[in-house]
Write a protein that holds these residues in place. Structure first.
Motif, PDB file in Angstrom:
ATOM      1  N   LEU A 395       0.885  -1.094   0.173  1.00  0.00           N
ATOM      2  CA  LEU A 395      -0.060  -0.154  -0.022  1.00  0.00           C
ATOM      3  C   LEU A 395       1.040   1.326   0.069  1.00  0.00           C
ATOM      4  CD1 LEU A 395      -2.656   1.287   0.356  1.00  0.00           C
ATOM      5  CD2 LEU A 395      -2.593   1.309   2.673  1.00  0.00           C
ATOM      6  N   LYS A 396       0.368   2.362  -0.905  1.00  0.00           N
ATOM      7  CA  LYS A 396       1.082   3.507  -0.807  1.00  0.00           C
ATOM      8  C   LYS A 396       0.195   4.685  -0.470  1.00  0.00           C
ATOM      9  CE  LYS A 396       5.064   2.186  -2.438  1.00  0.00           C
ATOM     10  NZ  LYS A 396       6.547   2.216  -1.466  1.00  0.00           N
ATOM     11  N   LEU A 397       0.694   5.637   0.141  1.00  0.00           N
ATOM     12  CA  LEU A 397      -0.483   6.561   0.460  1.00  0.00           C
ATOM     13  C   LEU A 397       0.347   8.094  -0.244  1.00  0.00           C
ATOM     14  CD1 LEU A 397      -1.080   6.287   4.252  1.00  0.00           C
ATOM     15  CD2 LEU A 397      -2.233   5.461   2.468  1.00  0.00           C
ATOM     16  N   GLN A 398      -0.857   8.944  -0.418  1.00  0.00           N
ATOM     17  CA  GLN A 398       0.012  10.062  -1.050  1.00  0.00           C
ATOM     18  C   GLN A 398       0.023  11.142   0.129  1.00  0.00           C
ATOM     19  OE1 GLN A 398       0.350   9.877  -4.273  1.00  0.00           O
ATOM     20  NE2 GLN A 398       1.282  11.963  -4.746  1.00  0.00           N
ATOM     21  N   HIS A 399       1.293  11.662   0.115  1.00  0.00           N
ATOM     22  CA  HIS A 399       1.715  12.939   0.998  1.00  0.00           C
ATOM     23  C   HIS A 399       2.107  13.897   0.126  1.00  0.00           C
ATOM     24  CE1 HIS A 399       3.054  15.208   4.207  1.00  0.00           C
ATOM     25  NE2 HIS A 399       4.345  14.724   4.099  1.00  0.00           N
ATOM     26  N   LEU A 400       1.217  14.835  -0.108  1.00  0.00           N
ATOM     27  CA  LEU A 400       1.673  16.233  -1.044  1.00  0.00           C
ATOM     28  C   LEU A 400       2.106  15.485  -2.433  1.00  0.00           C
ATOM     29  CD1 LEU A 400       3.645  18.217   1.531  1.00  0.00           C
ATOM     30  CD2 LEU A 400       1.486  18.391   0.855  1.00  0.00           C
ATOM     31  N   THR A 401       3.001  15.544  -2.706  1.00  0.00           N
ATOM     32  CA  THR A 401       3.472  15.067  -4.222  1.00  0.00           C
ATOM     33  C   THR A 401       4.022  13.663  -3.939  1.00  0.00           C
ATOM     34  OG1 THR A 401       5.307  16.425  -4.179  1.00  0.00           O
ATOM     35  CG2 THR A 401       3.385  17.461  -5.119  1.00  0.00           C
ATOM     36  N   GLU A 402       4.481  13.103  -3.128  1.00  0.00           N
ATOM     37  CA  GLU A 402       5.094  11.949  -2.843  1.00  0.00           C
ATOM     38  C   GLU A 402       4.165  10.722  -2.605  1.00  0.00           C
ATOM     39  OE1 GLU A 402       8.983  12.072  -0.663  1.00  0.00           O
ATOM     40  OE2 GLU A 402       8.183  14.005   0.323  1.00  0.00           O
ATOM     41  N   SER A 403       4.426   9.584  -2.876  1.00  0.00           N
ATOM     42  CA  SER A 403       3.809   8.282  -2.695  1.00  0.00           C
ATOM     43  C   SER A 403       4.893   7.676  -1.939  1.00  0.00           C
ATOM     44  CB  SER A 403       3.679   7.539  -3.941  1.00  0.00           C
ATOM     45  OG  SER A 403       2.882   6.465  -3.800  1.00  0.00           O
ATOM     46  N   MET A 404       4.119   7.135  -0.579  1.00  0.00           N
ATOM     47  CA  MET A 404       4.887   6.751   0.476  1.00  0.00           C
ATOM     48  C   MET A 404       4.189   5.519   1.145  1.00  0.00           C
ATOM     49  SD  MET A 404       5.841  10.296   2.414  1.00  0.00           S
ATOM     50  CE  MET A 404       7.360   9.632   3.433  1.00  0.00           C
ATOM     51  N   SER A 410       5.377   7.093   8.443  1.00  0.00           N
ATOM     52  CA  SER A 410       5.257   6.756   9.871  1.00  0.00           C
ATOM     53  C   SER A 410       6.641   7.199  10.461  1.00  0.00           C
ATOM     54  CB  SER A 410       4.685   5.619  10.485  1.00  0.00           C
ATOM     55  OG  SER A 410       3.471   5.105   9.807  1.00  0.00           O
ATOM     56  N   GLU A 411       7.692   6.846   9.876  1.00  0.00           N
ATOM     57  CA  GLU A 411       8.853   7.076  10.359  1.00  0.00           C
ATOM     58  C   GLU A 411       9.183   8.772  10.700  1.00  0.00           C
ATOM     59  OE1 GLU A 411      13.717   5.833   9.651  1.00  0.00           O
ATOM     60  OE2 GLU A 411      12.201   5.463   8.287  1.00  0.00           O
ATOM     61  N   SER A 412       8.770   9.496   9.716  1.00  0.00           N
ATOM     62  CA  SER A 412       9.076  10.885   9.911  1.00  0.00           C
ATOM     63  C   SER A 412       7.867  11.491  11.021  1.00  0.00           C
ATOM     64  CB  SER A 412       9.144  11.810   8.777  1.00  0.00           C
ATOM     65  OG  SER A 412       7.640  11.728   8.139  1.00  0.00           O
ATOM     66  N   LEU A 413       6.734  10.960  11.139  1.00  0.00           N
ATOM     67  CA  LEU A 413       5.960  11.432  11.919  1.00  0.00           C
ATOM     68  C   LEU A 413       6.223  10.928  13.329  1.00  0.00           C
ATOM     69  CD1 LEU A 413       2.270  10.565  10.344  1.00  0.00           C
ATOM     70  CD2 LEU A 413       3.491  12.872  10.560  1.00  0.00           C
ATOM     71  N   PHE A 414       6.638   9.798  13.752  1.00  0.00           N
ATOM     72  CA  PHE A 414       7.031   9.232  14.935  1.00  0.00           C
ATOM     73  C   PHE A 414       8.259   9.741  15.443  1.00  0.00           C
ATOM     74  CE2 PHE A 414       3.921   6.313  14.384  1.00  0.00           C
ATOM     75  CZ  PHE A 414       3.538   5.674  15.674  1.00  0.00           C
ATOM     76  N   GLU A 415       9.252  10.305  14.483  1.00  0.00           N
ATOM     77  CA  GLU A 415      10.331  10.966  15.079  1.00  0.00           C
ATOM     78  C   GLU A 415       9.921  12.402  15.759  1.00  0.00           C
ATOM     79  OE1 GLU A 415      14.366  13.044  13.266  1.00  0.00           O
ATOM     80  OE2 GLU A 415      13.199  11.900  11.894  1.00  0.00           O
TER      81      GLU A 415
END
Length: 527
Positions: A395-404, A410-415
């Motif tokens: 599964l990929k989610l869309q974060h602004l212009t990136e597919s993640m 989560s890595e950046s959010l949890f940091e």
């Protein structure tokens, strides 16, 4: 470091200011837990709301939602999660004592129900306000069917103290804390929640499977698999409660509710309440002398808006929620994306309190730009993807212009959330916030630790139906709760609340001065 990261770091430093730290132990929470009354065999109770529990119209703690069989337990705002959980346990215990052999269904998706007509609509007596509440539910049944309304969830109410806002707004935005600035800060939090709330069903979704009776006679494009005698499931689903099977309204898709400002939110919501719906026109007027809905608009009232979060202000009698927000601003926010936790006797556990405090405080601290329609649609798409396929490694989610992927995002959010958790730990002289955050991080690394996969693995490994597991858990929690002593309330308190609520309902019924037709006209015409 980007400017946004820099801004987050600066705002996180403010969260650690001594003057801000002093206010954080006064963050308050309340819980609204919904649960169906069931018979020992797992079928839905057909009994009316027990008067020993008080009046569902006027009781502040024990009420009903859509159905007579769908109870709702409400706790007052408290800063200590242990107090709230003890209050919830006391309410559960008292109810158990009054409903004889009935149990409380421990899952979000309904038990086995033999047809929509076997879901009795909640009744609130003969006062005009009581008849209005029942008519609203009749409208919901006509519009969406009763089965969808039998779904249960847990609502988590969250508020920051006035003392926090005074220091925070002065230092973060050079503003004086008032209705406008506090509301604007809550809406910034809400926008970030919308951006990141796919995390909630991933971490806490617990409805990957349903009883087949839930979709009997309905068309669905979802590729369900079958287990046991009548259970349907999706291999990677987290929260079917939050999917198109659950709380959705196609008429609402074009509403474009705006979360950028309090005023725009109120005006967009009021527009929906006043926009006629061609689809619901067929329920207009009376049938056999009875109304079929409150009105034929896209939303009958504000409560019909299905959203994973709501800005809230307590209402006065007969006051509309939008009027309360306009007059007094946002008082708290209501998180509505939580499934009932099937591994807790009261539907939620302490770990969830700590994580939600971290997550919501992070949503406040993180910069939050205004959202356009395209960005809002992106948040909706991400949420829908996670509730259906959240544990799919592809599964990929869309974060602004990136597919993640979920782990990548989560890595950046949890940091960032780790910094928030440390600030809350320091303010409360504990390590509970950081511990809870790391517990949730393990679910990101290993999806088998999520409630949805834990529950599904139990069903698959034991060849067990969803309904069978629900009945077993209902019995287990009934035994547990009945054997647990009262901690926050006592029987006398509950009996007094029940008696007082019944007396208040009678007062409302005796105070009727208008016909129901005139009452409805006055309600919708009030300015």
């Amino acid at each position: 470091m980007t400017s946004i990261d820099s801004s987050f770091a600066e705002r996180l430093a403010l969260l650690n200011m001594p003057a801000v730290q002093e206010t954080l132990p006064n963050i308050k929470h309340g819980v609204e837990r919904e649960t169906l009354r069931i018979n020992p065999n797992g079928s839905l109770s057909q009994k009316a709301h027990n008067p020993d529990l008080g009046s569902a119209l006027t009781h502040e703690t024990i009420t009903t939602d859509f159905s007579e069989s769908l109870l709702e337990f409400i706790t007052p705002p408290e800063s200590n999660p242990d107090v709230t959980l003890a209050q919830l346990a006391d309410v559960h215990k008292y109810v158990m004592q009054k409903i004889d052999e009935e149990r409380l269904w421990p899952l979000s998706m309904p038990c086995f129900i033999d047809g929509e007509d076997n879901i009795p609509i909640a009744q609130y007596g003969s006062s005009n306000v009581g008849k209005m509440k029942t008519l609203y539910r009749t409208g919901l049944k006509n519009r969406y069917g009763s089965m969808m309304q039998a779904i249960a969830g847990v609502h988590f109410n969250f508020s920051l103290p006035e003392s926090f806002w005074q220091v925070w707004l002065e230092n973060s935005a050079q503003q004086v804390a008032n209705k406008e600035t506090i509301s604007a800060a809550y809406f910034a939090m809400i926008r970030n929640y919308r951006r990141f709330c796919w995390l909630i069903p991933y971490l806490y979704g617990a409805s990957p499977a349903i009883c087949s009776s839930f979709i009997r006679g309905k068309k669905t494009s979802l590729p369900f698999q079958k287990l046991g005698k009548g259970t349907l499931y999706l291999p990677y689903a987290t929260s079917l409660r939050m999917s198109d099977l659950g709380y959705t309204n196609s008429e609402q898709s074009g509403l474009k509710i705006c979360y950028n400002h309090l005023d725009s939110y109120i005006s967009s919501l009021r527009r929906a309440i006043n926009t006629p719906s061609d689809k619901y026109q067929k329920f207009a007027g009376k049938k056999d002398g009875k109304y079929q809905q409150l009105n034929a608009n896209v939303l009958q009232i504000e409560n019909e808006l299905y959203s994973p979060i709501r800005p809230k202000q307590p209402t006065q009698p007969l006051e509309k929620p939008t009027d309360a927000l306009e007059r007094r601003g946002v008082s708290y926010i209501e998180v509505r994306a939580l499934d009932v936790n099937p591994f807790s006797a009261v539907g939620i556990d302490k770990e969830q309190f700590y994580f939600l405090d971290v997550f919501l405080t992070f949503c406040l601290v993180a910069p939050s730009e205004a959202m356009n329609d395209e960005q809002y649609a992106q948040t909706e798409k991400n949420l829908k993807s996670v509730v259906i396929n959240g544990r799919d490694p592809a599964l990929k989610l869309q974060h602004l212009t990136e597919s993640m992927s979920i782990p990548q995002w989560s890595e950046s959010l949890f940091e960032k959330m780790r910094g928030v958790a440390e600030a809350l730990d320091k303010a409360n002289s504990t390590a509970a916030y950081s511990r809870s955050l790391e517990t949730q991080w393990q679910k990101i690394i290993d999806p088998s630790l999520t409630p949805s996969e834990t529950l599904l693995n139990t069903l698959l490994s034991e060849g067990k139906d969803n309904g069978t597991l629900g009945v077993e858990l209902a019995q287990k929690y009934r035994d547990e709760l009945l054997s647990t002593p009262f901690k926050q309330f006592d029987i006398q308190t509950f009996e007094r609340q029940a008696s007082d609520s019944l007396a208040l309902q009678r007062q409302k019924e005796q105070a009727n001065t208008l016909s129901f037709d005139d009452f409805l006209e006055d309600y919708f015409n009030q300015k």
